[in-house]
Design an enzyme around this catalytic site. Structure first.
Site, PDB file in Angstrom:
ATOM      1  N   GLU A 113       0.790  -1.226   0.000  1.00 13.75           N
ATOM      2  CA  GLU A 113       0.000   0.000   0.000  1.00 13.75           C
ATOM      3  C   GLU A 113       0.827   1.284   0.000  1.00 13.75           C
ATOM      4  O   GLU A 113       0.873   2.018   0.992  1.00 13.75           O
ATOM      5  CB  GLU A 113      -0.941   0.017   1.201  1.00 13.75           C
ATOM      6  CG  GLU A 113      -1.967  -1.091   1.190  1.00 13.75           C
ATOM      7  CD  GLU A 113      -2.889  -1.054   2.393  1.00 13.75           C
ATOM      8  OE1 GLU A 113      -3.887  -1.802   2.382  1.00 13.75           O
ATOM      9  OE2 GLU A 113      -2.628  -0.288   3.351  1.00 13.75           O
TER      10      GLU A 113
ATOM     11  N   GLU B  44      -5.035  -8.658   1.270  1.00 11.12           N
ATOM     12  CA  GLU B  44      -5.624  -8.328   2.573  1.00 11.12           C
ATOM     13  C   GLU B  44      -7.124  -8.150   2.406  1.00 11.12           C
ATOM     14  O   GLU B  44      -7.580  -7.568   1.418  1.00 11.12           O
ATOM     15  CB  GLU B  44      -5.076  -7.014   3.155  1.00 11.12           C
ATOM     16  CG  GLU B  44      -3.685  -7.055   3.712  1.00 11.12           C
ATOM     17  CD  GLU B  44      -3.299  -5.714   4.345  1.00 11.12           C
ATOM     18  OE1 GLU B  44      -4.215  -4.958   4.785  1.00 11.12           O
ATOM     19  OE2 GLU B  44      -2.103  -5.410   4.395  1.00 11.12           O
TER      20      GLU B  44
END
Length: 461
Positions: free
Chosen positions: A169, A364
């Site tokens: 991320e 995730e």
């Protein structure tokens, strides 16, 4: 004899759970580890809820064997974890700390002995503090720092680790850490500075890909774990679907580095989206010859972290319009985590349509609550089970329609240090008493074990 429920997931579908180093390891100076920006940031007053730190977290550094035993009880086929850069290179560059690498080598061996595939993330936000003091991601040298770090890890673990993720991320490490300043290192840069750091981190990703392919022994699978907020069509009409797609891939000044194609277009198409140049103008980073070729080094899968989304419809002119959320809509204990059942379906579909040719892995996905041990001794987290079941059914729908979904990692294996929110939000399949350091499988862990055993068929029981 009853007929087994069919499953759209391939027999080799990867079922796993994920963690990150700073959130679970503790032991911030053990065996020669250097400080990271999170070691520094979490000790600043009022930066973390409750003034919590990751100094102990889940004490995974000392309890990893027990944690692997719990993974086996769940039946995980894979475990995604990150390397603490400063545990391997205390100054971020230069001297390699053999004791730090030895910890991860033992962890990898323990996973393989348990029949669990290690998926290693090189960077999950914990830049060595020494490198931050040399300019961090604003410094063009950060590309080479990361490349040398990747090479050191690959040389140590690349004979056994076959699945790698370079960055987790960048939207958060850059956006929350260098733009909004609410994550480490807590900076508030100009827009030009944010985009320069962004460009350097994407280049670092590309150099890490090259380092992994050069120094790992045997073939490896390499990807990047990006994220975004899904855009979900209000109806299945072509107009609403196209409106949602347009909203999902739009670049705006308001979104900034959260604009999905700002990361994915350079990585998978070798160029920034044209809209980025129009929106950011002179603030766009200077691009040198070879930069985009480096950023777009060939990957083996699309990694993506998905949690929440917004519904979109086509307006009278066909342009996307956000649908106001219902009052009191379902959400976790963090304000950004609202439940939208079709998140994984549309993330998988939209991304594999725009960036075809690669398998898609949810790196995730999870739900946060305020779970506690009940009077009967169990942790009855029914909302997490329901949330995950809804999302996985969407992923199953994508698989059934031919979208090349290849894996799913639940966030998180353990309740952990949830960054600036401290220890109150609990994402884990395993309950952790942070004072006693005891662990307990939640109902969701037992449920997830059944999903894995059935390769997803139990989602439809």
């Amino acid at each position: 004899m009853p007929t087994a429920t069919p499953t759209p997931f391939a027999p080799d579908f990867t079922w796993g759970a994920a963690t990150s180093a700073y959130q679970i390891e503790g032991a911030p100076s053990a065996d020669g580890k250097g400080p990271s920006i999170w070691d520094d940031f979490s000790h600043r007053p009022e930066k973390i809820a409750g003034n919590d730190t990751g100094d102990t977290a889940c004490d995974h550094y000392h309890r990893w064997r027990d944690d692997i035993a719990l993974m086996r009880r769940i039946g995980l086929r894979a475990y995604r974890f990150s390397i603490a850069w400063a545990r391997v290179l205390p100054e971020g560059d230069g001297r390699v700390n053999d004791a730090g690498l030895a910890f991860y080598s033992r962890l990898v061996d323990g996973l393989l002995d348990a029949g669990i595939q290690p998926w290693v993330t090189l960077y999950h936000w914990d830049l060595p503090l020494a490198l931050h003091r040399r300019g961090g991601w604003l410094n063009h040298e950060s590309v080479d720092w990361f490349g040398r770090y990747a090479a050191a890890v690959a040389r140590a673990l690349g004979d056994r680790v076959k699945h790698w993720i370079t960055l987790n991320e960048p939207q958060c490490s850059i956006g929350l850490g260098l733009d909004r300043g609410i994550h480490a290192p807590g900076d508030r840069l100009s827009r030009a500075g944010v985009l320069r750091a962004w460009h350097h981190q994407l280049m670092a990703h590309g150099l890490a890909v090259r380092s992994l392919r050069e120094h790992c022994r045997g073939p490896v699978q390499v990807g990047l774990a990006s994220t975004g907020r899904e855009r979900i069509p209000e109806t299945n009409t072509p107009a609403d679907i196209e409106a949602a797609r347009a909203a999902y891939f739009e670049v705006t000044a308001e979104k900034g580095v959260d604009s999905v194609p700002l990361a994915l277009d350079p990585v998978y198409r070798g160029r920034y989206p044209e809209a980025a140049h129009a929106v950011f103008g002179r603030d766009m980073p200077g691009i040198r010859p070879g930069d985009m070729e480096l950023i777009s080094e060939k990957l083996d899968f699309i990694g993506y972290n998905s949690y929440s989304g917004e519904r979109v419809r086509a307006g009278a002119d066909g342009r996307p319009v956000l649908v106001p959320p219902p009052r009191g809509r379902a959400r976790g204990t963090l304000s950004w985590l609202n439940r939208e059942d079709d998140c994984l379906y549309w993330a998988a579909r939209f991304q594999t349509e725009r960036y075809p040719g690669l398998p898609f892995v949810i790196t995730e996905n999870g739900y946060c609550g305020t779970d506690w041990i009940a009077l009967d001794g169990g942790v009855h987290d029914a909302p997490r089970i329901d949330f995950t079941k809804r999302y996985l059914r969407g992923l199953a729908r994508a698989a059934a329609e031919g979208v090349p979904v290849a894996g799913y990692f639940h966030w998180s294996l353990l309740d952990n240090f949830e960054w600036s929110e401290g220890y109150q939000p609990r994402f884990g399949l395993i309950h952790v008493d942070f004072d006693a350091q005891t662990r307990l499988l939640k109902d969701s862990a037992l449920w997830f074990a059944g999903i894995i055993r059935s390769n997803g068929a139990a989602l439809f029981d």
